[in-house]
Motif scaffolding. Sequence first.
Motif, mmCIF file in Angstrom:
data_model
loop_
_atom_site.group_PDB
_atom_site.id
_atom_site.type_symbol
_atom_site.label_atom_id
_atom_site.label_comp_id
_atom_site.label_asym_id
_atom_site.label_seq_id
_atom_site.Cartn_x
_atom_site.Cartn_y
_atom_site.Cartn_z
ATOM 1 N N ARG A 161 0.836 -1.199 0.000
ATOM 2 C CA ARG A 161 0.000 0.000 0.000
ATOM 3 C C ARG A 161 0.869 1.246 0.000
ATOM 4 N NH1 ARG A 161 -4.408 1.148 4.690
ATOM 5 N NH2 ARG A 161 -2.488 1.494 5.898
ATOM 6 N N ALA A 162 1.997 1.179 0.701
ATOM 7 C CA ALA A 162 2.930 2.303 0.702
ATOM 8 C C ALA A 162 3.396 2.638 -0.702
ATOM 9 C CB ALA A 162 4.135 1.988 1.591
ATOM 10 N N MET A 163 3.637 1.612 -1.518
ATOM 11 C CA MET A 163 4.086 1.850 -2.887
ATOM 12 C C MET A 163 2.976 2.452 -3.752
ATOM 13 S SD MET A 163 7.228 0.996 -2.656
ATOM 14 C CE MET A 163 7.077 1.604 -0.967
ATOM 15 N N ALA A 164 1.747 2.023 -3.498
ATOM 16 C CA ALA A 164 0.614 2.586 -4.238
ATOM 17 C C ALA A 164 0.419 4.056 -3.861
ATOM 18 C CB ALA A 164 -0.654 1.790 -3.966
ATOM 19 N N TYR A 165 0.513 4.353 -2.564
ATOM 20 C CA TYR A 165 0.445 5.749 -2.114
ATOM 21 C C TYR A 165 1.556 6.577 -2.761
ATOM 22 C CZ TYR A 165 -3.003 5.459 1.728
ATOM 23 O OH TYR A 165 -4.154 5.358 2.476
ATOM 24 N N ARG A 166 2.767 6.003 -2.772
ATOM 25 C CA ARG A 166 3.908 6.703 -3.372
ATOM 26 C C ARG A 166 3.668 7.004 -4.845
ATOM 27 N NH1 ARG A 166 8.649 2.959 -4.909
ATOM 28 N NH2 ARG A 166 7.007 2.515 -6.438
ATOM 29 N N ASP A 167 3.216 5.994 -5.593
ATOM 30 C CA ASP A 167 2.992 6.178 -7.024
ATOM 31 C C ASP A 167 1.912 7.224 -7.290
ATOM 32 O OD1 ASP A 167 4.925 4.296 -7.459
ATOM 33 O OD2 ASP A 167 3.556 2.674 -8.004
ATOM 34 N N LEU A 168 0.871 7.212 -6.454
ATOM 35 C CA LEU A 168 -0.188 8.202 -6.627
ATOM 36 C C LEU A 168 0.316 9.594 -6.247
ATOM 37 C CD1 LEU A 168 -3.052 8.692 -7.490
ATOM 38 C CD2 LEU A 168 -3.842 7.988 -5.221
ATOM 39 N N GLY A 169 1.141 9.669 -5.214
ATOM 40 C CA GLY A 169 1.741 10.945 -4.844
ATOM 41 C C GLY A 169 2.622 11.494 -5.957
ATOM 42 N N ASN A 170 3.399 10.604 -6.572
ATOM 43 C CA ASN A 170 4.247 11.022 -7.692
ATOM 44 C C ASN A 170 3.409 11.526 -8.858
ATOM 45 O OD1 ASN A 170 6.559 10.315 -6.300
ATOM 46 N ND2 ASN A 170 6.791 8.333 -7.312
ATOM 47 N N ILE A 193 4.585 7.165 3.855
ATOM 48 C CA ILE A 193 5.566 7.239 4.940
ATOM 49 C C ILE A 193 5.065 6.478 6.167
ATOM 50 C CG2 ILE A 193 6.613 8.830 6.615
ATOM 51 C CD1 ILE A 193 6.770 10.877 4.254
ATOM 52 N N LYS A 194 3.819 6.671 6.515
ATOM 53 C CA LYS A 194 3.243 5.998 7.680
ATOM 54 C C LYS A 194 3.274 4.479 7.511
ATOM 55 C CE LYS A 194 -0.936 5.770 10.535
ATOM 56 N NZ LYS A 194 -2.330 6.289 10.712
ATOM 57 N N ASP A 195 2.917 3.992 6.319
ATOM 58 C CA ASP A 195 2.915 2.545 6.087
ATOM 59 C C ASP A 195 4.321 1.964 6.166
ATOM 60 O OD1 ASP A 195 0.210 2.165 5.870
ATOM 61 O OD2 ASP A 195 0.154 2.155 3.684
ATOM 62 N N LEU A 196 5.306 2.669 5.594
ATOM 63 C CA LEU A 196 6.678 2.167 5.652
ATOM 64 C C LEU A 196 7.189 2.173 7.084
ATOM 65 C CD1 LEU A 196 8.524 3.568 2.503
ATOM 66 C CD2 LEU A 196 7.584 1.293 2.896
ATOM 67 N N GLU A 197 6.821 3.180 7.839
ATOM 68 C CA GLU A 197 7.232 3.214 9.243
ATOM 69 C C GLU A 197 6.609 2.064 10.023
ATOM 70 O OE1 GLU A 197 8.125 8.008 9.845
ATOM 71 O OE2 GLU A 197 6.140 7.190 10.349
ATOM 72 N N LEU A 213 12.084 5.144 2.419
ATOM 73 C CA LEU A 213 11.507 6.109 3.357
ATOM 74 C C LEU A 213 12.222 7.455 3.265
ATOM 75 C CD1 LEU A 213 9.513 6.675 5.636
ATOM 76 C CD2 LEU A 213 11.202 5.761 7.247
ATOM 77 N N LYS A 214 13.537 7.418 3.148
ATOM 78 C CA LYS A 214 14.301 8.656 2.997
ATOM 79 C C LYS A 214 13.908 9.387 1.719
ATOM 80 C CE LYS A 214 18.402 7.134 5.569
ATOM 81 N NZ LYS A 214 19.851 6.811 5.490
ATOM 82 N N LYS A 215 13.736 8.633 0.623
ATOM 83 C CA LYS A 215 13.330 9.231 -0.648
ATOM 84 C C LYS A 215 11.957 9.886 -0.525
ATOM 85 C CE LYS A 215 15.816 6.007 -3.682
ATOM 86 N NZ LYS A 215 15.645 4.950 -4.719
ATOM 87 N N LYS A 217 10.492 11.105 2.065
ATOM 88 C CA LYS A 217 10.545 12.329 2.858
ATOM 89 C C LYS A 217 11.097 13.493 2.035
ATOM 90 C CE LYS A 217 10.679 10.120 7.386
ATOM 91 N NZ LYS A 217 11.438 9.872 8.646
ATOM 92 N N VAL A 218 12.001 13.175 1.112
ATOM 93 C CA VAL A 218 12.515 14.195 0.197
ATOM 94 C C VAL A 218 11.421 14.639 -0.767
ATOM 95 C CG1 VAL A 218 14.146 14.667 -1.681
ATOM 96 C CG2 VAL A 218 14.919 13.429 0.349
ATOM 97 N N TYR A 219 10.696 13.659 -1.327
ATOM 98 C CA TYR A 219 9.584 13.988 -2.217
ATOM 99 C C TYR A 219 8.575 14.894 -1.496
ATOM 100 C CZ TYR A 219 11.136 9.842 -4.897
ATOM 101 O OH TYR A 219 11.853 8.932 -5.597
ATOM 102 N N ARG A 220 8.273 14.522 -0.257
ATOM 103 C CA ARG A 220 7.267 15.270 0.517
ATOM 104 C C ARG A 220 7.712 16.706 0.767
ATOM 105 N NH1 ARG A 220 4.192 17.976 2.913
ATOM 106 N NH2 ARG A 220 2.654 17.389 4.500
ATOM 107 N N SER A 221 8.973 16.866 1.126
ATOM 108 C CA SER A 221 9.486 18.206 1.446
ATOM 109 C C SER A 221 9.715 19.060 0.205
ATOM 110 C CB SER A 221 10.783 18.095 2.236
ATOM 111 O OG SER A 221 11.796 17.478 1.464
ATOM 112 N N SER A 222 9.757 18.404 -0.973
ATOM 113 C CA SER A 222 10.023 19.131 -2.218
ATOM 114 C C SER A 222 8.757 19.645 -2.901
ATOM 115 C CB SER A 222 10.795 18.239 -3.192
ATOM 116 O OG SER A 222 12.034 17.856 -2.646
ATOM 117 N N LEU A 223 7.595 19.307 -2.359
ATOM 118 C CA LEU A 223 6.349 19.737 -2.981
ATOM 119 C C LEU A 223 6.194 21.261 -2.948
ATOM 120 C CD1 LEU A 223 3.885 17.044 -1.607
ATOM 121 C CD2 LEU A 223 4.556 17.346 -3.993
#
Length: 223
Positions: A161-170, A193-197, A213-215, A217-223
């Motif tokens: 689910r974390a990967m699906a969230y990531r792909d949708l965020g991207n 991030i929550k799912d990976l944690e 997870l590090k990636k 957090k970078v994506y999130r902060s770069s928005l």
Amino acid sequence: MKVNLDKIRRAAKKTVLIGMLLMVGGFAFGQSAQNIESSNPYVKLGQKALIDGDFKAAVTNLEKALPDEKNNLDLMYMLGYSQYQIGEYKKSIESFSAVLNGRPDDVNAYYYRAKVSNTLAADPQTKLNDKQRADLLESSIADYNKAIGLDDSDMKLYQNRAMAYRDLGNLVGTPTSKNYNKEAAATYYDGSIKDLETVLAKNPSRKDLNLELKKLKVYRSSL
């Protein structure tokens, strides 16, 4: 005595595949003996091909069995799994949907339908627009939600689910996308991030997930 290494490798591959099916599928050896007891020759051929790892032959034979086995949910599960393996993603989604129509508490069917939807959405070779990809990713997340609701102890559900969230965020976080939505992207990244944690709390040594997870957090902060 001469050892036939190829034969040993084939036997090992077959044993591993059977173990995988027992662990994540439960379709041929778990919930029902319907397939095993079926007298339909195409079912038997499809099962053998699946166990042998010949997914194309499995699809061919299982589809031939369908007219007489249309209510066989285990067959539909095997068919959906085999279709996924050969890249027939839309058909695979339909097959797993048929399983879930008759067996709405099947965690593994939700898992695979979610996984197939995500794979289809992320495949650059598919002729889908951003809206269609977003819809598939949302469907994938919804299926993972249902699976987790049925079994909240399975970490692979959170990881995927974390990967699906990531792909949708991207997707929605890309300014050139017609679906661009900065706020929504932030929400999806937060979910990832929550799912990976959650997974890392159980498996802190997963270097691959720590890097992901590090990636994120970078994506999130770069928005």
